[in-house]
Enzyme design. Structure first.
Site, mmCIF file in Angstrom:
data_model
loop_
_atom_site.group_PDB
_atom_site.id
_atom_site.type_symbol
_atom_site.label_atom_id
_atom_site.label_comp_id
_atom_site.label_asym_id
_atom_site.label_seq_id
_atom_site.Cartn_x
_atom_site.Cartn_y
_atom_site.Cartn_z
ATOM 1 N N TYR A 180 -29.341 -7.725 30.998
ATOM 2 C CA TYR A 180 -30.781 -7.577 30.808
ATOM 3 C C TYR A 180 -31.396 -6.873 32.019
ATOM 4 C CZ TYR A 180 -29.973 -11.346 27.429
ATOM 5 O OH TYR A 180 -29.493 -12.109 26.389
ATOM 6 N N ARG B 241 -36.745 -15.602 30.941
ATOM 7 C CA ARG B 241 -38.061 -16.141 31.319
ATOM 8 C C ARG B 241 -37.931 -17.285 32.322
ATOM 9 N NH1 ARG B 241 -40.674 -18.222 26.349
ATOM 10 N NH2 ARG B 241 -38.621 -18.130 25.387
#
Length: 307
Positions: free
Chosen positions: A75, A181
């Site tokens: 990511y 997150r």
């Protein structure tokens, strides 16, 4: 009598460059409709606002989904420093702020604590189940929950860019179940400046990369045309992290009937999980024992595209 599911007997992998907005499930449903496939599933959820690689399995390839779900994924994401939100991303309400802005050296030093085998608490707005109910449903009702930490393997976490004092761009490679997150939130806490995710993009997932991805718009434009099948990769892509053995002709027949079958193997040990092929096509996944594969998943040859 159970109703027969409509659609084509088509199997394989489609790599979608997911746009921001739709849920992963919505993208899967759109792809299934476009290919007129009987079955479809994905190998790792992306949040609605996240973009990037969403690997979608059709037909018999859905049996290989667990092997991609367990694979490493990468990511690239941007953290907004100075504010925490109740969702740990840009869409949430700001719940805390800070005027502190750490320098690059402090950020790079703090990243070391997030590499290796770590414990991570999922966000309040996440799909984890609390007493049988999804956390995000309870969070939407204003409830704050105690969510237990979960193990996560982080292979690497590096700083790519510092566009300005308020933002830092990071790249993370991690295993199954990672919440970017949560990384942003926890990094902000460690640095004392708060933080949340502003942008998130998955660049690869197991063997699937953005370079081989197709956009959802392209899929919609070519829906239900023969040309669309050019975007379909073989189901064997989902087995690349497993060792491969070759089934004998008789062994393949036995395996397809769900029974142990003779295979030819190199560099495979007793008890290893592997997959058997015949003429390069997947026959079954199972456990290797003394010259035989004991199947746990069997692929239906009549439903494998191109067989």
């Amino acid at each position: 009598m159970a109703r027969k599911r409509k659609g084509r007997d088509i199997s394989g992998w489609v790599v979608i460059d997911k746009p921001a907005g739709p849920t992963s499930t919505a993208v899967v449903n759109k792809v299934r409709w476009a290919f007129d496939a009987k079955k479809a599933g994905h190998a790792g959820t992306l949040d609605p606002d996240a973009t990037g690689v969403l690997a979608i399995a059709l037909g018999e390839a859905t049996k290989t989904v667990p092997f991609i779900t367990d694979a490493l994924k990468a990511y690239v994401f941007t953290v907004r420093l100075g504010a925490a939100t109740n969702t740990d991303d840009l869409e949430g309400e700001i719940i805390a702020t800070s005027d502190l802005r750490p320098d690059d050296a402090a950020i790079k030093e703090a990243l070391h604590a997030f590499v290796g085998d770590i414990e991570q608490v999922p966000p309040q707005f996440s799909a984890v189940k609390i007493d049988g109910e999804r956390a995000y449903k309870r969070a939407r009702d204003g409830e704050t929950m105690e969510i237990a930490a979960r193990p996560l393997y982080v292979d690497s976490l590096i700083m790519l860019d510092r566009p300005d004092a308020d933002h830092v761009t990071l790249e993370m490679v991690c295993g199954k179940g990672g919440y970017v997150r949560s990384i942003a939130r926890d990094l902000g806490e460690v640095l004392g400046c708060k933080g949340h995710v502003r942008e998130l993009r998955r660049t690869w997932s197991g063997p699937f990369e953005l370079a081989n991805a197709v956009t959802l718009a392209q899929v919609e434009e070519m829906a239900k045309t023969p040309e669309l099948d050019a975007f379909l990769g073989p189901l064997e892509l989902g087995l690349q992290d497993l060792p491969q053995v070759t089934a004998s002709a008789e062994g393949a027949i036995k395996l397809r009937n769900g029974n142990p079958g003779m295979v030819f193997a190199k560099d495979v040990e007793y008890g290893d999980e592997c997959w058997a092929s015949q003429e390069g096509r997947a026959v079954a996944v199972g456990t290797y024992k003394a010259g035989e594969l004991h199947p746990s998943r069997v692929f239906n040859a009549s439903e494998i595209n191109g067989s």
